[in-house]
Scaffold this motif. Structure first.
Motif, mmCIF file in Angstrom:
data_model
loop_
_atom_site.group_PDB
_atom_site.id
_atom_site.type_symbol
_atom_site.label_atom_id
_atom_site.label_comp_id
_atom_site.label_asym_id
_atom_site.label_seq_id
_atom_site.Cartn_x
_atom_site.Cartn_y
_atom_site.Cartn_z
ATOM 1 N N ILE A 154 -5.317 7.948 3.684
ATOM 2 C CA ILE A 154 -4.515 6.726 3.525
ATOM 3 C C ILE A 154 -3.418 6.670 4.575
ATOM 4 C CG2 ILE A 154 -2.900 5.532 2.011
ATOM 5 C CD1 ILE A 154 -4.503 6.444 -0.354
ATOM 6 N N ILE A 163 0.675 4.670 -2.024
ATOM 7 C CA ILE A 163 0.577 5.962 -1.351
ATOM 8 C C ILE A 163 1.612 6.943 -1.895
ATOM 9 C CG2 ILE A 163 0.936 7.143 0.843
ATOM 10 C CD1 ILE A 163 -0.198 4.745 2.233
ATOM 11 N N VAL A 182 0.830 -1.204 0.000
ATOM 12 C CA VAL A 182 0.000 0.000 0.000
ATOM 13 C C VAL A 182 0.865 1.254 0.000
ATOM 14 C CG1 VAL A 182 -1.757 1.280 1.275
ATOM 15 C CG2 VAL A 182 -1.879 -1.210 1.157
#
Length: 243
Positions: free
Chosen positions: A88, A66, A62
């Motif tokens: 996020i 990001i 992730v």
């Protein structure tokens, strides 16, 4: 362009680069934890001890995303993108805190889990089974012999059925004359494996927890940076009704 905006954008671009680098580092740490635990999975009954590693790898993936989102949102000065970036970061921060808590919990449970399973695995040693390969790998890698010490082998069927000898994996490195007989203690590793394995797994998990904590601190400053550029941008765009 306002100097504060330039500074904030620079900070966020650097932060995006940090996210990419952090993602790579976390991916390495997660895979290292998995590899270390998989090497000794025969001795670990509780598979939930792998949860911190799984979370770390998930966070790493992730984080690459990001970094990309943060870079694009910063260059375009998109409020929506920066807001999404902030959300996020917050989610990742929560995930890292969760991984840290799980790591702390399972670090204290490692010794208890090993005590339940190591003796059973050693008892199943027959020279051919998967338990045999696991024990040999453990004793060679950690240079140990038996669970508590080398005398544990005297209570196994292997010892009595092989002329009162311990497995060759108990022999010290580069000692070709070692036959596994207990009258050759100078050629054997006599320290038990449990203490060494507990220490190894705890060290690996502690290392992972420190990395998680460090990146959690980075996330906190990242959230502050997003707030700074968003707030300053809003003030710059405001125009009074009567100029």
């Amino acid at each position: 362009m306002d100097c504060g905006i330039i500074t904030s954008k620079t900070v966020l671009l650097l932060l995006s680069l940090i996210f990419w680098a952090a993602g790579g580092a976390l991916a390495y740490v997660g895979s290292y934890v998995l590899r270390s635990y998989n090497n000794f999975d025969n001795f670990l009954e509780d598979k939930y001890t792998l949860i911190p590693a799984a979370i770390i790898i998930g966070v790493a993936v992730v984080m690459f995303v990001i970094g990309t989102v943060g870079c694009c949102a910063t260059l375009r000065e998109s409020k929506v993108g920066l807001g999404f970036f902030l959300v996020i970061i917050l989610v990742i921060l929560v995930a890292e805190v969760t991984a840290f808590v799980f790591g702390f919990i399972y670090r204290s449970r490692i010794k208890g889990d090993l005590e339940k399973t190591m003796s059973d695995v050693f008892q199943k040693y027959d020279g051919q089974s998967s338990e045999t390969r696991a024990v040999d790998y453990l004793q060679k890698q950690l240079q140990c012999c038996g669970v508590q010490n080398y005398t544990d082998w005297t209570r196994t069927t292997w010892f009595s059925s092989h002329n009162n000898t311990v497995p060759s994996s108990c022999c010290r490195t580069n000692h070709t004359a070692c036959t596994g007989r207990l009258d050759q203690l100078d050629l054997l590793n006599i320290q038990g494996c449990e203490v060494k394995l507990v220490q190894l797994l705890q060290d690996v998990l502690s290392y992972a927890m420190l990395v998680i904590l460090g990146f959690a601190i980075i996330k906190f400053f990242g959230m502050l940076s997003v707030c700074v550029i968003t707030c300053r941008r809003s003030r710059n765009e405001y125009q009074p009704l009567y100029a």
